[in-house]
Every structure is written in structure tokens, then in C-alpha cells.
Enzyme design. Structure first.
Site, mmCIF file in Angstrom:
data_model
loop_
_atom_site.group_PDB
_atom_site.id
_atom_site.type_symbol
_atom_site.label_atom_id
_atom_site.label_comp_id
_atom_site.label_asym_id
_atom_site.label_seq_id
_atom_site.Cartn_x
_atom_site.Cartn_y
_atom_site.Cartn_z
ATOM 1 N N LYS A 186 6.503 5.892 16.538
ATOM 2 C CA LYS A 186 5.873 5.249 17.538
ATOM 3 C C LYS A 186 6.474 5.300 18.813
ATOM 4 O O LYS A 186 7.943 5.155 18.727
ATOM 5 C CB LYS A 186 5.799 3.733 16.891
ATOM 6 C CG LYS A 186 5.061 3.079 15.733
ATOM 7 C CD LYS A 186 5.371 1.838 15.552
ATOM 8 C CE LYS A 186 4.228 1.360 14.170
ATOM 9 N NZ LYS A 186 2.619 1.448 14.565
ATOM 10 N N HIS A 244 9.948 1.498 7.007
ATOM 11 C CA HIS A 244 9.798 1.538 8.407
ATOM 12 C C HIS A 244 11.079 0.551 8.517
ATOM 13 O O HIS A 244 11.520 1.572 9.746
ATOM 14 C CB HIS A 244 8.679 0.649 8.185
ATOM 15 C CG HIS A 244 7.345 1.803 7.766
ATOM 16 N ND1 HIS A 244 7.407 2.325 8.524
ATOM 17 C CD2 HIS A 244 5.586 0.917 7.559
ATOM 18 C CE1 HIS A 244 6.328 2.661 7.531
ATOM 19 N NE2 HIS A 244 5.642 2.479 7.059
ATOM 20 N N LYS A 344 3.264 -10.400 5.458
ATOM 21 C CA LYS A 344 1.826 -10.118 5.568
ATOM 22 C C LYS A 344 0.634 -11.720 5.866
ATOM 23 O O LYS A 344 2.021 -12.419 4.945
ATOM 24 C CB LYS A 344 0.762 -9.523 4.737
ATOM 25 C CG LYS A 344 1.590 -8.475 4.387
ATOM 26 C CD LYS A 344 -0.005 -7.143 4.439
ATOM 27 C CE LYS A 344 0.457 -5.643 4.434
ATOM 28 N NZ LYS A 344 0.482 -4.519 4.905
#
Ligand code: BG6
Length: 491
Positions: A186, A244, A344
Site C-alpha cells: 500500500k 497485516h 469486521k
């Protein structure tokens, strides 16, 4: 160096990743002239499909998911002409013989070798099978030219990750193996290295003496969607924290490498992982909070409970949210908590890193002073801002925090490449800096294993339910005490 033709093989060509990420990334690289002049893409999967329909579906994927929107018809036709579908069972030798025939013919036709990339966009159970076949057929044996790309999850625990590393290590050189963690690709994540090590304003303060704590938060609005089958046996700890969030922590906490060089950078990151404090089981339940979403509303749309999602057990104890307080036990960071959070079905998508500085030790103003805060926003907005105190205009000495902002929008006109574009190009160039080395993956698993084990041993213990569309269980705020009352968020 010399630019070789590229032969890119994607295993799992009918999968979601190929359609959403890989083909749009390759297509954008092509339209921006980053691919070598001669290249071919072999898309392998077991389904019988009509090649025209297959390509139409990939085009629909570009039109739906590419950062550039609708594909240019002529460009797409050029691109599609170099793409072919190979119907083949990953378990059968025929598949690889067919591939071998095509790869050999491609090199013969070009009268030179090519860079061969084999991308494993398959379910994890096929990795060893495909790797073994490539090895047996000598398809990937030139260590300067041939590479494999392995998606996450890389193993499901430390033992399986080690086993997979050993398996691949016997068949390929480490420099041929590209383990993907797409967060490293990213744009705003890559910029953290530049921000830290090309500027001397912050680095002298980047330690326990001046930093109070760090928050790394990756909130997702999406739920588990159609991925229940995978996710229910994984959970947020393995799906997000092990890879991550650990990698973000590494970039924030690492020492400056001697040079901007792949092995040195990865050494520095691995050292961070090896310095993370190991908790006992009671400490885990105190410092690591897990949660699971129940039914709720997100942006006025109903979201069903996790346990009602497709392919999820109705009695599932799988966590869809994790918040953890971790320590990096080394000289730079001793005593500074790193708070990690991901979940989430949260109200919005927002990935941010907050570095909070300590209170000024010398207090001369009457007002309460808000500590300095550096906020690195990774997505959806890309920006860095610094919060500092300032005098409110007027006749009194009254203070209020204000912000200094850097946004990509205001500072750059360049478009922002997708993570997969950056990473695929790095594979083509043979640059492994942004990929996970074997020891790095294992070190990251080592950090999470005690948590995996404790939760397995006590499956339902302190699994906090939170309503979809909220910021997770309140217990996740409690672990911030006394450093903060609640998780920081961009207004
Ligand atoms: C993947 C996880 O690795 O990353 C997904 O498996 C998650 O569960 C995704 O949604 C998040 O990636 P991004 O780029 O959308 O932040």
C-alpha cells in the site's frame, strides 16, 4: 538489468483474487507501460470454461474493481490477446505438461529465456501440490529468473508455516519465493519508511523517552461476506493480526537499516517481531480482547449476526474483532504499549496509526494540554497529520489543539497505484523487499501462537459480542487505560 519477456502463470484463475486484484493490477501495469514488451499470462484452473466468456468475466472485473474504472477497449484487446486459459486439475500431471509445452514454446518463439512467475492464487491446500509439480517438471528451477508467489494464509500456525517453509525451501531458493502481505504494497504504508528515515524531525523523538503509546487500527466495514468457509476456521487473529497488523507494527518500531536493501530491511523488521513480549495465559486474557459481531445496522443496511453468515457454524466462537496491548522489549521501546485493533462489521473502513507523544514535563499554562499526536492514515484517506497546541487568537493566553495536515490530494497529482500493482512489479523485477522472508513469517506466527493456543484451550472464555456497526466491545477500550479513554478515530 536486461529486460526478459515475462511468462506469468496464475493458478486459481477462476477465483476472486484473480478477478478483483491480479488481472486489474496486471492490466494497469500494462496500460502504464510497466510490463516488458513481450509477455504472456496463463490462467490455470480446473473448471471447463469458454475462453471468450472467461475473458469477458475478467474484463467485467476490471470495469468493476480497477482504480481506473472502465477499461479502454483497444488496450484491453491488446492485453487479452496475450492471455490464455488452461483448463487443468492441479492434481494431475497433464496440467503441468501442458503448461510446460506452452512455456517452452513461448521461450523458443522469443529466442530467449523469460522471467517465469507462478502465482498461487489457490486455496492453501494446493500450495504444496503445485509446488511439487513445478519442481518435478523443472518448470521453476532457474533461481535468477523463475519465481513463485504465495498468498496468505501462509500456514495456519507456527508448525504448519515451518513445514511449508521447509517444503518450499527444498524445492526453490529463498530468493525465488515471494510471500505476499499486500499491506506492504500500500502506498501510504510504503511511505512510512520514507517519513521516518528521510526526515530528521521525528526520528530523534521516536522512542520510549518521547512516545507515550502507539495505536494501530484497521477497521473494516465489510463483514465476512462469502468467505465464511475460510474465515470461520481462521478468525481475525490469524487473518489480520498475524500478518497485516504485525507488519505495520514492524515498520513503526524497526531500527533504521544500514541501507535501503531488501535483506537489511527484513532483518530489522524480524528483530522487532522477536522482541515482542510473550504473555502467559492469564496475561493474554487481560491484554488481548476478542469479539464477534451480532446483528446490527451499517449505513442503514441490516447486517446479520456472524453466526448466521454463510458457511459459519451457528455456535461459532471465531473472533471477528481483536484488540491487543503489546510491548516491544528492546532499548528503544521498553515500556511503550503498542495497541493493535482490527474488526469486521465496524461503522466505517479506516486504517490508521496514531503515535501519541508524552505530556510536556514542564507545565506553564493553565489549560489542560492535549498531547501531541501524529496520525498516519493509510486508507481510505491517505494523509499524515500532526496535532499540536496553539494559542487561540484573542486577548488571553488560551490554548487549543490544531492540526498540520499533509494529504496526497493536495500534494500530489500522481495516481495512487494499488498494492497489487506495486507488488507484482516488484516480483517481475526480482525485488523482495516488500515480501515476507521465511524467518519473518515464522517470527510473526511465534508472536500470535500463545494467543491462538489460549483461545483454543478456552474457546468461549471472554468472547465479547458487539453489535455490527459499532466500534467493537467496550472491553477493547478498557485495555487502553491509563493511556487513553477510547480508541482514536478520525472525525
Ligand atoms: C485480507 C483479509 O488479507 O485483507 C481480509 O483476508 C481483509 O479478511 C483484507 O478484508 C483487507 O484488505 P484491504 O486491502 O481491503 O484493507
Amino acid at each position: 538489468g536486461k529486460v526478459y519477456p515475462a511468462a506469468i502463470t496464475i493458478f486459481g484463475a477462476k477465483g476472486d483474487l484473480t478477478k478483483r486484484k491480479l488481472i486489474p493490477a496486471l492490466y494497469n501495469l500494462f496500460t502504464d507501460n510497466h510490463l516488458p514488451p513481450v509477455f504472456t499470462i496463463y490462467c490455470v484452473d480446473y473448471l471447463e470454461v469458454d475462453e471468450v466468456a472467461f475473458k469477458d468475466d475478467l474484463l467485467a472485473g476490471i470495469n468493476e474493481f480497477s482504480r481506473n474504472g472502465i477499461a479502454d477497449e483497444k488496450k484491453w484487446n491488446d492485453f487479452a490477446a496475450r492471455l490464455s486459459y488452461i483448463q487443468g486439475d492441479f492434481l494431475k500431471a497433464d496440467t503441468y505438461l501442458c503448461l510446460k509445452g506452452k512455456l517452452d514454446a513461448f521461450e523458443k518463439q522469443n529466442k530467449q529465456n523469460s522471467t517465469r512467475i507462478f502465482y498461487f492464487a489457490t486455496a492453501p491446500r494446493f500450495i504444496e501440490i503445485i509446488a511439487e509439480a513445478l519442481y518435478q517438471q523443472n518448470l521453476c528451477n532457474r533461481d535468477g529468473l523463475d519465481r513463485i508467489v504465495v498468498e496468505k494464509p501462509f500456514g495456519t500456525d507456527l508448525t504448519s508455516a515451518k513445514k511449508l517453509n521447509r517444503f518450499l525451501g527444498k524445492r526453490f531458493a529463498e530468493k525465488q519465493i515471494y510471500r505476499i502481505d499486500h499491506y506492504l504494497g500500500k502506498e501510504a504504508v510504503q511511505n512510512i519508511m520514507a517519513f521516518r528515515f528521510a526526515n530528521y524531525v521525528f526520528e530523534p523523538l521516536w522512542n520510549k523517552k518521547f512516545i507515550d503509546h502507539v495505536q494501530i487500527s484497521v477497521a473494516e466495514q465489510v463483514g465476512v461476506g462469502k468467505r465464511g468457509g475460510y474465515y470461520d476456521s481462521s478468525g481475525a487473529l490469524r487473518d489480520m493480526i498475524q500478518n497485516h497488523l504485525m507488519q505495520l507494527l514492524c515498520i513503526i518500531a524497526m531500527e533504521c537499516p544500514k541501507e535501503y536493501e531488501s535483506e537489511l530491511i527484513r532483518d530489522a523488521k524480524t528483530r522487532v517481531l522477536k522482541s515482542i513480549r510473550t504473555y502467559s495465559t492469564p496475561q493474554i486474557f487481560k491484554n488481548v480482547i476478542r469479539g464477534q459481531y451480532t446483528a446490527g445496522n451499517i449505513d442503514d443496511a441490516p447486517r446479520q449476526a456472524y453466526r448466521k453468515e454463510d458457511h459459519v457454524l451457528s455456535s461459532s466462537d471465531t473472533e471477528t474483532f481483536v484488540a491487543a496491548k503489546l510491548f516491544v522489549d528492546n532499548e528503544r521501546w521498553q515500556g511503550v504499549p503498542f495497541f493493535l485493533r482490527t474488526g469486521k462489521s465496524m461503522p466505517i473502513q479506516s486504517s490508521i496509526i496514531v503515535v501519541q507523544f508524552k505530556d510536556s514535563p514542564h507545565k506553564i499554562f493553565k489549560d489542560d494540554i492535549v498531547p501531541n499526536r501524529l496520525i498516519i492514515s493509510i486508507q481510505p484517506e491517505l494523509e499524515i497529520s500532526l496535532l499540536f497546541e496553539s494559542k487561540i487568537p484573542g486577548l488571553q493566553m488560551k490554548l487549543k489543539p490544531v492540526e498540520m495536515d499533509f494529504t496526497y490530494q493536495e500534494s500530489y497529482t500522481e495516481t495512487i497505484p494499488e498494492a497489487y500493482e506495486a507488488l507484482l512489479l516488484d516480483v517481475l523485477h526480482g525485488d523482495a523487499t516488500l515480501f515476507m522472508r521465511a524467518d519473518q513469517v515464522e517470527a510473526a506466527w511465534k508472536v500470535v501462537m500463545p494467543i491462538v493456543d489460549a483461545w483454543k484451550k478456552y474457546p468461549a472464555k471472554e468472547l465479547h459480542l458487539y453489535k455490527a456497526g459499532t466500534w467493537g466491545p467496550t472491553a477493547s477500550n478498557a485495555i487502553l487505560k491509563p493511556y487513553a479513554k477510547e480508541w482514536f478515530r478520525l472525525s
